[in-house]
Motif scaffolding. Sequence first.
Motif, PDB file in Angstrom:
ATOM      1  N   MET A 144      45.135  14.679  22.261  1.00 30.50           N
ATOM      2  CA  MET A 144      43.401  15.392  22.805  1.00 30.50           C
ATOM      3  C   MET A 144      42.488  15.093  21.051  1.00 30.50           C
ATOM      4  O   MET A 144      42.851  15.697  20.538  1.00 30.50           O
ATOM      5  CB  MET A 144      43.335  16.824  22.994  1.00 30.50           C
ATOM      6  CG  MET A 144      42.262  16.412  23.721  1.00 30.50           C
ATOM      7  SD  MET A 144      41.559  18.541  24.431  1.00 30.50           S
ATOM      8  CE  MET A 144      41.784  18.254  25.716  1.00 30.50           C
ATOM      9  N   ASP A 183      39.323  25.963  27.666  1.00 31.71           N
ATOM     10  CA  ASP A 183      38.184  26.796  26.106  1.00 31.71           C
ATOM     11  C   ASP A 183      39.491  25.562  25.352  1.00 31.71           C
ATOM     12  O   ASP A 183      40.508  25.756  25.327  1.00 31.71           O
ATOM     13  CB  ASP A 183      38.338  27.438  25.253  1.00 31.71           C
ATOM     14  CG  ASP A 183      38.011  28.768  26.772  1.00 31.71           C
ATOM     15  OD1 ASP A 183      36.475  29.087  26.123  1.00 31.71           O
ATOM     16  OD2 ASP A 183      38.003  29.902  27.332  1.00 31.71           O
ATOM     17  N   HIS A 184      38.253  24.773  25.147  1.00 40.34           N
ATOM     18  CA  HIS A 184      39.159  24.049  23.249  1.00 40.34           C
ATOM     19  C   HIS A 184      38.449  23.828  22.747  1.00 40.34           C
ATOM     20  O   HIS A 184      37.366  23.721  22.575  1.00 40.34           O
ATOM     21  CB  HIS A 184      38.539  23.229  24.319  1.00 40.34           C
ATOM     22  CG  HIS A 184      39.951  22.290  25.160  1.00 40.34           C
ATOM     23  ND1 HIS A 184      41.319  21.783  25.254  1.00 40.34           N
ATOM     24  CD2 HIS A 184      39.533  21.800  26.523  1.00 40.34           C
ATOM     25  CE1 HIS A 184      41.788  21.188  26.450  1.00 40.34           C
ATOM     26  NE2 HIS A 184      40.653  21.413  27.162  1.00 40.34           N
ATOM     27  N   CYS A 220      40.712  18.807  19.811  1.00 40.61           N
ATOM     28  CA  CYS A 220      41.646  20.236  19.654  1.00 40.61           C
ATOM     29  C   CYS A 220      42.122  21.043  18.540  1.00 40.61           C
ATOM     30  O   CYS A 220      43.062  20.207  18.260  1.00 40.61           O
ATOM     31  CB  CYS A 220      41.839  20.511  20.878  1.00 40.61           C
ATOM     32  SG  CYS A 220      41.818  22.149  21.655  1.00 40.61           S
ATOM     33  N   HIS A 237      47.411  20.574  22.298  1.00 41.76           N
ATOM     34  CA  HIS A 237      46.711  19.870  22.677  1.00 41.76           C
ATOM     35  C   HIS A 237      46.498  18.077  21.647  1.00 41.76           C
ATOM     36  O   HIS A 237      46.820  17.213  22.489  1.00 41.76           O
ATOM     37  CB  HIS A 237      45.479  20.856  23.076  1.00 41.76           C
ATOM     38  CG  HIS A 237      45.231  21.781  23.534  1.00 41.76           C
ATOM     39  ND1 HIS A 237      44.420  22.408  24.683  1.00 41.76           N
ATOM     40  CD2 HIS A 237      45.933  22.616  24.620  1.00 41.76           C
ATOM     41  CE1 HIS A 237      44.647  23.380  24.955  1.00 41.76           C
ATOM     42  NE2 HIS A 237      46.093  23.332  25.424  1.00 41.76           N
ATOM     43  N   ILE A 266      43.401  23.686  19.139  1.00 46.07           N
ATOM     44  CA  ILE A 266      44.417  24.086  20.161  1.00 46.07           C
ATOM     45  C   ILE A 266      45.838  23.096  19.296  1.00 46.07           C
ATOM     46  O   ILE A 266      45.930  22.246  21.061  1.00 46.07           O
ATOM     47  CB  ILE A 266      44.870  25.219  21.401  1.00 46.07           C
ATOM     48  CG1 ILE A 266      43.754  25.694  22.000  1.00 46.07           C
ATOM     49  CG2 ILE A 266      45.744  24.433  22.310  1.00 46.07           C
ATOM     50  CD1 ILE A 266      43.574  26.503  23.207  1.00 46.07           C
TER      51      ILE A 266
HETATM   52 CU   LIG Z   1      42.484  22.306  23.263  1.00 43.61          CU
END
Ligand SMILES: [Cu+2]
Length: 503
Positions: free
Chosen positions: A496, A425-426, A486, A491, A488
Motif C-alpha cells: 500500500m 482505517d488507514h 499507509c 500494509h 500501518i
Molecule cells: Cu493501511
Amino acid sequence: MSGVSRREFLTLMGAGALAGFVQSCGGGSTPAVSLSGMMMGGGGGGNSNPPPGAPFSDPPLLPLTRSGNLVEATITVQPAVININGTQVNMLTYNGSYPNPTIRVKSGDLLRINFVNNIPASIGTNILGKDMSITNLHTHGWHVSPAGNADNIFLHFNSGDSFLFELDLSKQWGGMMGFYHPHYHGTVGEQFWRGLAGGALIVEDDTPGLQNYEEHIMILTDISVANGEPTAWSRQDYMRILGDIVMVNGQVNPVLTIQPGQVQRWRILNASVYRYYRLTLENHTMYLVGTDNNLLDRPVPLTEIIMSPGERIDILVKADQTPGTYRLLSQPINGGGTVTLLTVEYSGAQTNDYIPQSINSEEARWVQSLRQMDLSGLRRVRMTLNFVRGRGAINRQVFDFNPYILESPVGTYEVWTVVNQTMMDHPWHHHTDGAVILSISGGNRAYAQLYSTINGFKDTINVPPMGSVTMLVPVLDFTGDTVFHCHILGHEDIGMMGIWRRV
Ligand SMILES: [Cu+2]
C-alpha cells in the motif's frame, strides 16, 4: 527498492492463501468496528492496567558535534539486549538504545549523519522473502530533499555498510517533532516491531513562548515477546498486530511527577506498527499546541485525542486538580482495549504556570492563509486505498508489481482526495511536505472536526473505513522521487504505497 517478485510471492504465499490473507484478519469484508471491545487487555496480553512502574524517563539525546550550523552525528543500527517489562529481549536498536535516541537540532542546520548498518546478516529473511538485515533511514516530517544523500528512501544498505547522510534544514521551520525510522520496503513493520520504532527529530522553536515549560518526549510503542525475542510475524500480522506490552519510551506505566500548578509540554509520537491510541488524562484537559509539522496559533483544549500510527501531537498539561495521581489512558479503539500508559503524580512545591492565550507561529499563519485560498484553479488528484488479492494497493496498483506514480510539478499546490475503499482505517502519510486537511468524511467526528479546522500541517492523517480525506498539498520545492503510503507499516510492506514524482 526491488520488492518481492510476483513469482516469489506466489511461491511464498500460495495462490490459495492470497484470498484468505485479507479475509482472515478483518481487512476485507469484515467490518473493522467489530474488533472494538473484543480484547479487553492491551490486545492479546494482560497489561491493560499495570501497577505504576519506574520513574518516567525521556529517550536519551543523541550526542552531536556542532560547528556553527554544521551538526554531525553517528547512528549505528545494531542488536542490543533490552529490558522490556522485566524480560531481557534481543532487539534491534539505534546506538544500542530503546527507546531510540532523540536528535535535537535547529532550523537552518546542516545535519550530517554517519549511518552504519550493523544488523548481522544472520538475521535472515522474513515471510515476504525480504532480507531483514537490509535497512535505510527516513526523516519522517522533515521538509528536506527526498533525493541524493538526503531523505532518500530508495537507498538501502546491507549488513556492514555505512553511508553519510546530509540533511539540509534551511527550509525546515522550528517547533516541530518528526521522527526517524527505517523504510526498506518489505521489512519496515518488522524492523519497527523489533525496536527501530523511531527516535524523535526535534527542531527547536524559533519563537519563545513554549520554551520555558518542562518538556517531555513520549514515544508510544507495543510489542509481544516470546523466548527473549520480539515475536516473528505471521501473514496476519501484516494486516493487524497488537502487542501484549504497551510502552511509553520503552517503559510500562512509568510515573511522571508534576508540581501542583505546573504546566508541562508533552510531545507524543505514535510509533506503533498498528495500534491506535485514544488518549485521555484523568480529570485533566489537554491543550493541543502543535500538530505533525508545526505549532498552532493558539492552544486547543481537548479531553480526548486520537493518534493513528505515525501521528504526533504537542500538548500542554496543567496540574490544576487536587494533588494525587492521574492516569494517562488509551481508551478502546481499533481492537485495543483500555490501556494505562503512564501515571502522573503531583509532587513538590506549588507553582502557578499558565496556559498561553496564543502562540506566535508563522507557520500557523501560513496555514490560515492557505485555508482561505481559492482552490478552483488547482489540480485535483484522487487516490484510492485498496486491498487487491491480499496485497495493499493505491489506485488498485500494488507497489511491488506496478506502483502507482503521481507526477507533481514543483511550484504548485494540489488538492488530493484519498478514498479508503476498505473496511479498515488507514493512516495516510506522504513524505517531504505536510498538507492542510480540508475535510474528512467518515470516522470519528471530533478527529475530523479538529484536523479540518486548525492551523496545523499534517503529514499523517487517518482515512476512515469507506471514508475519505481531502487535503491541500503545497509542492513548492524539492524535485525527485519519494513516496506516499499507509503508515500501518505492515500494509506498506505488502504494497500500500505509491511513488510521488516531484518534477
Ligand atoms: Cu493501511
